[in-house]
Design a protein around this motif. Structure first.
Motif, short mmCIF file in Angstrom:
data_model
loop_
_atom_site.label_atom_id
_atom_site.label_comp_id
_atom_site.label_asym_id
_atom_site.label_seq_id
_atom_site.Cartn_x
_atom_site.Cartn_y
_atom_site.Cartn_z
N MET A 1 0.93 -1.18 0.14
CA MET A 1 -0.02 -0.10 -0.01
C MET A 1 0.97 1.28 -0.14
O MET A 1 1.55 1.38 0.90
N ALA A 3 0.29 4.33 0.82
CA ALA A 3 0.35 5.10 1.80
C ALA A 3 0.99 4.88 2.95
O ALA A 3 1.03 5.57 3.92
N GLU A 4 1.56 3.35 3.04
CA GLU A 4 2.32 3.26 4.19
C GLU A 4 3.82 3.64 4.13
O GLU A 4 4.70 3.60 5.15
N LYS A 5 4.23 4.30 3.03
CA LYS A 5 5.31 5.33 2.96
C LYS A 5 5.22 6.29 4.15
O LYS A 5 4.24 6.71 4.25
N GLU A 6 6.45 6.50 4.73
CA GLU A 6 6.57 7.53 5.66
C GLU A 6 6.06 8.96 5.32
O GLU A 6 6.24 9.26 4.19
N LEU A 7 5.23 9.56 6.28
CA LEU A 7 5.08 11.10 5.94
C LEU A 7 6.28 11.97 6.38
O LEU A 7 6.57 11.61 7.35
N THR A 8 6.48 13.04 5.89
CA THR A 8 7.74 13.73 6.30
C THR A 8 7.00 15.19 6.33
O THR A 8 6.11 15.71 5.65
N GLN A 215 8.39 15.40 -0.24
CA GLN A 215 7.34 14.52 0.00
C GLN A 215 7.01 13.89 -1.11
O GLN A 215 6.17 12.79 -1.21
N THR A 217 6.70 11.71 -4.85
CA THR A 217 7.32 10.77 -5.37
C THR A 217 8.46 10.75 -6.48
O THR A 217 8.31 12.06 -6.66
N SER A 221 7.00 8.02 -10.84
CA SER A 221 5.89 7.46 -10.04
C SER A 221 4.76 8.37 -9.80
O SER A 221 3.74 8.16 -9.35
N LYS A 223 1.70 10.34 -9.97
CA LYS A 223 0.37 9.74 -10.86
C LYS A 223 -0.95 10.17 -9.81
O LYS A 223 -0.90 9.85 -8.62
N THR A 224 -1.99 10.90 -10.34
CA THR A 224 -2.98 11.04 -9.37
C THR A 224 -4.43 10.52 -10.29
O THR A 224 -4.23 10.41 -11.49
N GLY A 231 -8.23 -0.54 -2.67
CA GLY A 231 -7.09 -0.24 -1.96
C GLY A 231 -6.19 -1.19 -1.27
O GLY A 231 -6.71 -2.19 -0.90
N ARG B 236 -3.71 12.42 10.61
CA ARG B 236 -2.59 11.82 9.89
C ARG B 236 -2.97 10.57 9.40
O ARG B 236 -2.60 10.14 8.03
N MET B 240 -3.08 9.55 5.30
CA MET B 240 -2.49 8.71 4.44
C MET B 240 -3.50 7.86 3.52
O MET B 240 -3.41 7.39 2.32
N ILE B 243 -4.00 9.81 0.23
CA ILE B 243 -2.98 9.49 -0.75
C ILE B 243 -2.89 8.32 -1.28
O ILE B 243 -2.88 8.09 -2.64
N GLU B 244 -3.51 7.35 -0.58
CA GLU B 244 -3.70 6.11 -1.13
C GLU B 244 -4.95 6.13 -2.03
O GLU B 244 -4.74 5.23 -3.22
N PHE B 246 -5.99 8.89 -3.64
CA PHE B 246 -6.03 9.88 -4.94
C PHE B 246 -4.42 9.89 -5.79
O PHE B 246 -4.46 10.40 -6.64
N GLY B 247 -3.51 9.35 -5.10
CA GLY B 247 -2.21 9.26 -5.49
C GLY B 247 -1.34 10.05 -5.09
O GLY B 247 -1.27 10.40 -3.83
N SER B 248 -0.49 10.69 -5.82
CA SER B 248 0.66 11.63 -5.35
C SER B 248 0.33 12.88 -4.98
O SER B 248 -0.23 13.62 -5.83
N TYR B 252 1.66 18.19 1.49
CA TYR B 252 0.56 18.17 2.79
C TYR B 252 1.28 18.98 4.14
O TYR B 252 2.40 18.83 4.05
N CYS B 263 -3.10 17.53 -7.37
CA CYS B 263 -3.64 18.00 -8.94
C CYS B 263 -4.22 16.77 -9.97
O CYS B 263 -3.74 15.88 -9.83
#
Lengths: 231, 340
Positions: A1, A3-8, A215, A217, A221, A223-224, A231, B236, B240, B243-244, B246-248, B252, B263
């Motif tokens: 997943m 979203a499991e990437k660290e938030l910074t 923050q 990618t 990578s 992409k939106t 998910g 938080r 997450m 992001i999961e 909608f993507g990049s 934030y 975007c």
């Protein structure tokens, strides 16, 4: 997943726009899609930068913006400031300055290092700012040079992005060469975007560049999507 | 002298990292090249720093150092310190042992002072606070104010970093009137300093009701902090999930998770959507703000939507699904705005 990437943290940025003002910026290749008659490439660049600044200030009011332009040498215009209106006035005052047959990009990095010495010493731990150079280049037949390799201080705080606007490839120009040169300048997280005729795509690129270096990618990578997906 | 220099080098080398009873202290040299055996130590205590001067005798390294205390000259009789009697220059802990004992004596001195006021109320407050683990007291020289600092540890099951809870609650009593004590929160600068900066900014402390006392107030503050952290975790988590889905993200809020922007490039339209998560999310729903691109001079128009279908009882993935639907429903209006 993903979203499991660290938030910074979105550490405030000092973003230096480096705008090429050689004669090619007066070209009207975007005119077909631009609603306003007579909008040159430089006019579109100004609108793109305005869009960028507006969006960035909404994301974090502490981001700062600086400006330089390049002919065959760089000229410093504005130290980084969070005064958006002041910065955009300086951007609006940019004009094309004639034909230039060379550009040593090392002189750009050197000038940044002179005007903002902290780019050579800041470390990510406890950094108040990170630094980014956004290079907007417009020559289809002048491949820049790099007399000294760009080695940003290995701190993870200095970034380089590029937006390359050019005419279509013909036998008299070399936009592919130029683009190849640009893509070599990469600290591992650079965004290199190019465009020749689509104004819509150009503005989309300008927005993509607002992505925060700590923050975002990798470019590949990015992409939106508004599609529903499992998910 | 060589021995002194060795000790000196050892302490200089990690002077700022050493800790006495868990507190970082700072050891600096007094500027005087003729006598390279004098230091000043600054120890954090009760939200302030105490500075003591340490004087070695470079001619007699086996003799323990002397001390100059700027205030409270009489809080300790150096001859009473057992660590002074056990001074051993070959033991790297020998100086730290002295500091430990001094700090303990300093704390006891002020605690005794704090308990020396005859007022029944002050006696009650001070004696109950004295029972709290880690409480530090300081009485002002003119005895008009008593400060008491209480460490609060806030447990958060999600937080990987266990040093989240380095927060102090300080009470300030005025000894001459019966006014309620002043209260303030403070945190040590540490890995989570920015997080606390953001969470505590503009935050109101719990109300001090008419029958309140310090010992009952402390758990109210702990609960408030726990809620702040819990709400931050919700934001938080939601970030997450966005992001999961909608993507990049473009950017934030990586400190307080109150904002995230994306975007989207759809047929005939490019726009930026920003989701704002209020401090009391999910009790209050996220706001969706949309701006079509490019932004033209004097035409910074946006669309705002905070009345789409929403329930705090939904799971986060369900909330995100509903947000997506709301956004898709806005597209035709965004297009109109873009073409104005």
């Amino acid at each position: 997943m993903e979203a499991e990437k660290e938030l910074t943290p979105n550490t405030p940025e000092k973003i230096i726009f480096c705008v090429d003002v050689s004669a090619e910026v007066d070209s009207l290749d975007f005119a077909k899609t631009a609603k306003k008659v007579g909008m040159t490439r430089l006019d579109c660049i100004k609108t793109a930068i305005r869009t960028f600044v507006y969006l960035k200030q909404k994301m974090n009011s502490e981001h700062q913006f600086g400006l330089m332009y390049v002919t065959d040498v760089p000229t410093w215009v504005q130290d980084p400031t969070d005064d958006g209106e002041l910065f955009l006035r300086k951007v609006n005052a940019l004009q094309s300055r004639g034909d230039f047959k060379s550009l040593d990009l090392s002189s750009v990095f050197e000038l940044v290092g002179e005007r903002i010495p902290e780019v050579n010493t800041t470390t990510l731990q406890g950094a108040n700012f990170i630094y980014r150079i956004i290079f907007i280049y417009s020559r289809s037949n002048v491949r820049p040079s790099l007399s000294q390799p760009w080695e940003p201080h290995r701190s993870g705080t200095v970034f380089f992005d590029a937006l390359y606007l050019h005419s279509k490839q013909t036998k008299d120009n070399c936009p592919q060469d130029v683009y190849d040169f640009i893509t070599e300048i990469d600290n591992g997280n650079a965004y290199h975007l190019e465009n020749s005729t689509s104004l819509r795509k150009f503005y989309h690129h300008a927005v993509q560049l607002t992505a925060h270096p700590l923050q975002r990618t990798s470019q590949n990578s990015y992409k939106t999507s508004l599609d529903e997906h499992s998910g | 002298l060589k021995r002194i220099m060795e000790i000196e080098r050892t302490y200089q080398g990690y002077g700022t990292l050493l800790s006495i009873a868990g507190k970082p202290f700072k050891l600096t040299k007094i500027e005087d090249l003729r006598t390279p055996d004098r230091f000043t130590i600054r120890i954090p205590y009760c939200l302030r720093s105490v500075s003591w001067h340490i004087l070695f005798n470079s001619d007699e390294p086996t003799i323990p150092p002397d001390f100059i205390f700027e205030e409270e000259e009489d809080f300790i009789n150096l001859a009473d310190l057992s660590s002074i009697h056990h001074w051993d220059p070959s033991n790297p802990q020998t100086l730290t042992d002295i500091f430990k004992e001094l700090l303990h004596a300093y704390g006891l001195y002020h605690r005794k002072e704090a308990l020396s006021f005859p007022s029944e109320r002050l006696q009650f407050e001070m004696s109950t606070l004295a029972e709290v683990a880690g409480a530090e007291f300081r009485v002002s020289k003119d005895r008009t104010e008593i400060y008491c600092c209480v460490p609060l540890s806030v447990e958060t099951s999600n937080q990987p970093d266990s040093s989240v809870g380095s927060i102090q609650l300080q009470f300030t009593f005025r000894t001459q009137d019966g006014r309620i004590p002043d209260k303030r929160l403070s945190h040590h600068s540490g890995p989570n300093a920015t997080m606390w900066d953001n969470l505590l900014q503009g935050n109101k402390l719990p109300i001090w009701t008419s029958d309140m006392c310090c010992i009952n107030y402390i758990p109210l503050v702990k609960d408030m902090l726990k809620d702040l952290v819990r709400d931050m975790m919700h934001r938080r988590n939601m970030t997450m999930h966005l992001i999961e889905a909608f993507g990049s993200a473009l950017e934030y809020d990586g400190y307080n998770y109150q904002k995230i922007s994306f975007c989207f490039d759809v047929p005939n339209l490019c726009f930026v959507a920003t989701f704002s998560l209020p401090m009391d999310f999910p009790s209050k729903q996220p706001t969706i703000t949309v701006a079509p691109v490019p932004i033209k001079t004097g035409k910074e128009k946006t669309l705002v939507n905070n009345s789409y279908p929403f329930s705090p009882r939904w799971t986060f993935p369900e909330m995100v699904r509903r947000i997506r639907v709301a956004l898709l429903d806005m597209i035709s209006d965004i297009k109109k705005l873009a073409n104005e």
